[in-house]
Design a protein around this motif. Structure first.
Motif, PDB file in Angstrom:
ATOM      1  N   PHE A   1     -27.837 -39.939  28.235  1.00  0.00           N
ATOM      2  CA  PHE A   1     -27.853 -41.325  27.762  1.00  0.00           C
ATOM      3  C   PHE A   1     -26.451 -41.910  27.736  1.00  0.00           C
ATOM      4  O   PHE A   1     -25.507 -41.299  27.236  1.00  0.00           O
ATOM      5  CB  PHE A   1     -28.478 -41.398  26.364  1.00  0.00           C
ATOM      6  N   ALA A   2     -26.307 -43.093  28.298  1.00  0.00           N
ATOM      7  CA  ALA A   2     -25.031 -43.814  28.283  1.00  0.00           C
ATOM      8  C   ALA A   2     -25.111 -44.895  27.211  1.00  0.00           C
ATOM      9  O   ALA A   2     -25.990 -45.752  27.252  1.00  0.00           O
ATOM     10  CB  ALA A   2     -24.761 -44.442  29.643  1.00  0.00           C
ATOM     11  N   ALA A   3     -24.211 -44.836  26.275  1.00  0.00           N
ATOM     12  CA  ALA A   3     -24.206 -45.812  25.178  1.00  0.00           C
ATOM     13  C   ALA A   3     -23.989 -47.223  25.725  1.00  0.00           C
ATOM     14  O   ALA A   3     -23.237 -47.407  26.684  1.00  0.00           O
ATOM     15  CB  ALA A   3     -23.111 -45.462  24.181  1.00  0.00           C
ATOM     16  N   PRO A   4     -24.674 -48.205  25.142  1.00  0.00           N
ATOM     17  CA  PRO A   4     -24.469 -49.592  25.590  1.00  0.00           C
ATOM     18  C   PRO A   4     -22.990 -49.963  25.536  1.00  0.00           C
ATOM     19  O   PRO A   4     -22.283 -49.617  24.594  1.00  0.00           O
ATOM     20  CB  PRO A   4     -25.287 -50.407  24.582  1.00  0.00           C
ATOM     21  N   GLY A   5     -22.530 -50.654  26.576  1.00  0.00           N
ATOM     22  CA  GLY A   5     -21.137 -51.070  26.642  1.00  0.00           C
ATOM     23  C   GLY A   5     -20.213 -50.038  27.272  1.00  0.00           C
ATOM     24  O   GLY A   5     -19.059 -50.342  27.556  1.00  0.00           O
ATOM     25  N   SER A   6     -20.716 -48.823  27.493  1.00  0.00           N
ATOM     26  CA  SER A   6     -19.876 -47.786  28.111  1.00  0.00           C
ATOM     27  C   SER A   6     -19.767 -48.029  29.611  1.00  0.00           C
ATOM     28  O   SER A   6     -20.561 -48.755  30.202  1.00  0.00           O
ATOM     29  CB  SER A   6     -20.452 -46.396  27.840  1.00  0.00           C
ATOM     30  N   ARG A   7     -18.780 -47.399  30.216  1.00  0.00           N
ATOM     31  CA  ARG A   7     -18.583 -47.527  31.663  1.00  0.00           C
ATOM     32  C   ARG A   7     -19.802 -46.978  32.416  1.00  0.00           C
ATOM     33  O   ARG A   7     -20.261 -47.570  33.388  1.00  0.00           O
ATOM     34  CB  ARG A   7     -17.321 -46.788  32.081  1.00  0.00           C
TER      35      ARG A   7
END
Length: 197
Positions: free
Chosen positions: A28-34
């Motif tokens: 999972f990629a956190a919102p706002g991450s690259r």
């Protein structure tokens, strides 16, 4: 493939398989991450590239068939497979499977985004077959890459579980293959492309 999609939907309606949970926990990629920005771009660009490839394939196949003295009916029949194959997303309302914790929406199985991209890619591969074996191989490789990347982007963004994406691919391909058989889109309709010179 369609039967497997329906069976999986029935069996895992409210169950989260370990592979699904592990992927969402670890990918999972956190919102706002690259990574989230890249995954979002892949989802949008992958869809647009598939649409572009489908459009170019339809035009090229129509030109090749016209030069060979054959009608464009084949191209029209191939384009009909897109909404038919994508219709697998209607199963979302039947199963109402809960999505990952980051996705509040119920009804994520099968993934609509992945179903649409798979349907477009399937039709593009059929069209590029008309242009010769080399183009067909390129289209097949491009389709596999686009569907895999778009499906992966949905998982990384925690919009869908892995099973949601896999069910969409299997279901769209199953319907696409059934439609291709009914519409007689088999290899026998292929028009050989003359080489220059």
């Amino acid at each position: 493939m369609l039967a497997a999609t329906v069976l999986a939907g029935v069996l895992v309606h409210d169950v989260i398989p370990p592979a699904d949970a592990w992927l969402v926990d670890h990918a999972f990629a956190a919102p706002g991450s690259r990574l989230a920005a890249v995954a979002t771009a892949i989802g949008g660009v992958g869809t647009l590239l598939c649409l572009g490839a489908l459009t170019a394939g339809a035009v090229a196949a129509a030109v090749v068939r016209r030069r060979a003295g054959r009608g464009a009916g084949y191209v029209a029949r191939v384009l009909v497979t897109v909404p038919l194959a994508a219709s697998v997303l209607l199963l979302q309302g039947l199963f109402l499977r809960p999505g990952p914790p980051q996705q509040p929406q119920a009804g994520t199985y099968p993934s609509g985004h992945v179903a649409v991209v798979t349907a477009i890619a399937f039709a593009a591969v059929l069209l590029y077959r008309e242009l010769g074996q080399g183009w067909h191989r390129v289209a097949l490789g491009g389709a596999l890459t686009a569907v895999t990347l778009v499906a992966g982007s949905r998982i990384v963004l925690a919009e869908h579980w892995l099973l949601d994406a896999a069910g969409a691919v299997a279901g769209a391909l199953g319907i696409g293959l059934l439609a291709a058989a009914v519409l007689r889109l088999g290899p026998a309709t292929q028009v050989p492309v003359r080489s220059a010179g």
